[in-house]
Enzyme design. Structure first.
Site, PDB file in Angstrom:
ATOM      1  CB  VAL A 159      -6.751   0.747  -2.216  1.00  0.00           C
ATOM      2  CG1 VAL A 159      -5.938   1.231  -0.723  1.00  0.00           C
ATOM      3  CG2 VAL A 159      -6.098  -0.399  -2.874  1.00  0.00           C
ATOM      4  CE  LYS A 206       3.661  -0.125  -7.347  1.00  0.00           C
ATOM      5  NZ  LYS A 206       2.747  -1.302  -7.209  1.00  0.00           N
ATOM      6  CD  GLU A 235       4.866  -0.426   6.777  1.00  0.00           C
ATOM      7  OE1 GLU A 235       5.421   0.012   7.639  1.00  0.00           O
ATOM      8  OE2 GLU A 235       5.687  -1.112   5.786  1.00  0.00           O
ATOM      9  CB  ILE A 246       5.313  -7.361   4.837  1.00  0.00           C
ATOM     10  CG1 ILE A 246       4.451  -8.434   4.205  1.00  0.00           C
ATOM     11  CG2 ILE A 246       6.392  -7.377   5.557  1.00  0.00           C
ATOM     12  CD1 ILE A 246       5.555  -9.194   3.314  1.00  0.00           C
ATOM     13  N   GLY A 288      -6.516 -11.277 -11.420  1.00  0.00           N
ATOM     14  CA  GLY A 288      -6.266  -9.753 -11.002  1.00  0.00           C
ATOM     15  C   GLY A 288      -5.328  -9.641 -10.216  1.00  0.00           C
ATOM     16  CD  GLU A 338       0.635  -2.953 -10.582  1.00  0.00           C
ATOM     17  OE1 GLU A 338       0.221  -1.765 -10.720  1.00  0.00           O
ATOM     18  OE2 GLU A 338       0.762  -3.077  -9.347  1.00  0.00           O
ATOM     19  CG  ASP A 377       5.380  -4.110  -8.462  1.00  0.00           C
ATOM     20  OD1 ASP A 377       4.593  -3.032  -7.871  1.00  0.00           O
ATOM     21  OD2 ASP A 377       5.596  -4.961  -7.625  1.00  0.00           O
ATOM     22  CE  LYS A 380       5.486  -3.334  -4.676  1.00  0.00           C
ATOM     23  NZ  LYS A 380       4.809  -4.754  -5.147  1.00  0.00           N
ATOM     24  N   GLY A 426      -3.265  -6.322  -2.726  1.00  0.00           N
ATOM     25  CA  GLY A 426      -4.728  -6.332  -2.642  1.00  0.00           C
ATOM     26  C   GLY A 426      -5.262  -5.498  -1.781  1.00  0.00           C
TER      27      GLY A 426
HETATM   28  N1  HSE Z   1       1.317  -5.844  -8.837  1.00  0.00           N
HETATM   29  C1  HSE Z   1       1.799  -5.994  -7.606  1.00  0.00           C
HETATM   30  C2  HSE Z   1       1.897  -7.394  -7.030  1.00  0.00           C
HETATM   31  C3  HSE Z   1       1.021  -5.269  -6.369  1.00  0.00           C
HETATM   32  O1  HSE Z   1       1.856  -8.303  -7.930  1.00  0.00           O
HETATM   33  O2  HSE Z   1       2.747  -7.441  -6.040  1.00  0.00           O
HETATM   34  C4  HSE Z   1       0.894  -3.939  -5.915  1.00  0.00           C
HETATM   35  O3  HSE Z   1       2.348  -3.640  -5.763  1.00  0.00           O
END
Ligand code: HSE
Length: 441
Positions: free
Chosen positions: A16, A108, A132, A139, A190, A193, A204, A208, A305
């Site tokens: 990133v 996050k 963001e 998004i 890929g 995580e 995850d 969020k 990504g």
């Molecule tokens: N591993 C997360 C996903 C991406 O699959 O959406 C980053 O938050």
């Protein structure tokens, strides 16, 4: 005449970070036009200076320590791309905010865990804390909730917030493959995580969701209060059965004001095949926001990504360059309420129940009676839901078991749990039942 350039310190040069440097360079003039000032990189920081990153960093001051970069006088905005809720990420973000430097982060875990304290620090220092990229990458859902819908009272925010899980569920359905097989493919591509449990276990999504809940309902983030079920128990059999009943399975994060507390829940969910969110496939994310004045809207896009994440990071930088500063969670930190949890046992909705019933007289009648005793009304029931499954024969040859799929009308979770306990205790089923909640979106 243009204003002086905005100077960035970028900490974390993984995929990133490297993509951010590349894009800032590629779009330099366009960004300058949008901000009325150029965006400069004043310094960069990572653990390993010698690592190849596919981008030329030779023109930038190098820092080994992110805290030093965060407090460097020449830096207007500290961009944290290190990750993790503690360690260098937390220390450097706190140092930047304490020094009165704006912060942009994609983290996050940091926001979901320490968001309230960091928001208070940012607001006290009079600087921006923008994130963001932390929720659904490309998004712009943070901006939508914090700015676009600022005039609304939100009632529910629900979404597909994990690309890995959505990819797995989509491929299981489209290619009629089992979970483990598709997970291995998602890892090879890929999407997952480093520890896939973080994705498939629902964690995850929970991170969020905790951030979205705060934005939508003006509460302090409460990650520890999110009810979490991952997708590891979803079988191809479930997917086939619900398909016949007109549904598709998605891993949703849902934050809902019940009038008696706020539900925060992450679980596999049946959504009607006719709802727009059911068509969000592959690694895409989508968020449905229901608000009193705006009504319902759905945002869909790439939630993971490098490039989609950088798209969001740059939008946060541009906001600062243009002088924008919002309350971190859309409401002043001192006005954020303590999160009031709605109990899961009080959750109201429809349910899918997958069972393997013993194939003998009275079994299905017994199951139906256990439901009726809890005032649960059935919308549909199918036996031998899966044409490929004729039922199992026990080794003694005496008892066969037969798949049964039920869908209930709206009821509550306490009633469902009691009915399933009765069904299990009555000995009508060969395996523990599989319950999946239904969401009307
Ligand atoms: N591993 C997360 C996903 C991406 O699959 O959406 C980053 O938050």
């Amino acid at each position: 005449m243009m204003a002086p350039p905005l100077k960035l310190g970028i900490a974390g040069l993984g995929t990133v970070g490297a993509e951010l440097v590349r894009l800032l360079r590629a779009n330099r003039d366009q960004l300058g036009g949008r901000c009325g000032r150029l965006i400069h990189i004043a310094g960069v920081c990572a653990r390993d200076r010698g690592r190849g990153r596919g981008v030329d960093l030779s023109g930038y001051a190098w820092f080994d320590d992110p805290v030093t970069l965060a407090t460097e006088r020449k830096v207007d905005v500290f961009v944290e791309l290190i990750g993790g809720e503690e360690g260098a990420a937390r220390a450097s973000v706190e140092a930047a905010l304490g020094a009165g430097t704006h912060v942009v982060t994609a983290n996050k875990a940091l926001l979901a865990t320490h968001g309230a304290a960091l928001a208070a620090m940012a607001e006290q220092s009079g600087v921006a804390l923008n994130y963001e990229a932390a929720v659904a990458a490309a998004i712009p859902v943070v901006k939508v909730l914090r700015e676009g819908l600022a005039g609304n009272r939100m009632t529910r925010v629900s979404g597909i917030l994990n690309g890995t899980c959505n990819y797995i569920l989509t491929v299981m359905e489209r290619e009629q493959r089992e979970f483990d097989d598709v997970l291995a493919e998602a890892q090879a591509l890929g999407y997952a995580e480093a520890d896939p449990e973080f994705d498939i276990g629902g964690h995850d999504t929970a991170h969020k969701l905790a951030i979205l809940t705060s934005l939508a309902f003006a509460t302090r983030p409460a990650l520890g209060d999110v009810y979490i079920e991952g997708i590891t128990k979803v079988t191809l059999h479930d997917i086939r059965a619900v398909d016949q009943l007109g549904y598709r399975i998605k891993l949703l994060g849902v934050a809902q004001d019940t009038g008696n507390g706020i539900e925060q829940r992450v679980h596999p969910t049946l959504v009607s095949k006719s709802s727009p969110i059911a068509d969000v496939g592959g690694a895409f994310n989508a968020i449905v926001i229901e608000a009193d004045a705006a009504g319902s809207l759905m945002l869909e896009g790439q939630g993971a990504g490098a490039a989609p994440t950088v798209s969001a990071v740059i939008s946060d930088i541009v906001d600062i360059a243009c002088g924008g500063k919002r309350a971190v969670f859309g409401t002043q930190a001192s006005d954020l309420a303590t999160y009031q949890r709605a109990r899961m046992r009080a959750h109201e909705g429809g349910y899918y129940i997958g069972l393997k019933a013993h194939d003998r007289p009275g079994a299905v009648a017994g199951i139906a009676k256990a439901m009726a005793d809890q005032s649960i009304s059935l919308e549909s029931i199918i036996q031998r839901a899966d044409p490929d499954e004729a039922g199992d024969v026990a080794p003694d040859g005496e008892s066969r078991s037969m798949p049964v799929a039920l869908v209930t009308h709206e009821t509550n979770e306490a009633a469902i749990r009691t009915a399933l306990e009765t069904i299990r205790a009555d000995g009508h089923i060969a395996e523990p039942p599989h319950m999946i909640r239904i969401e009307q979106i």
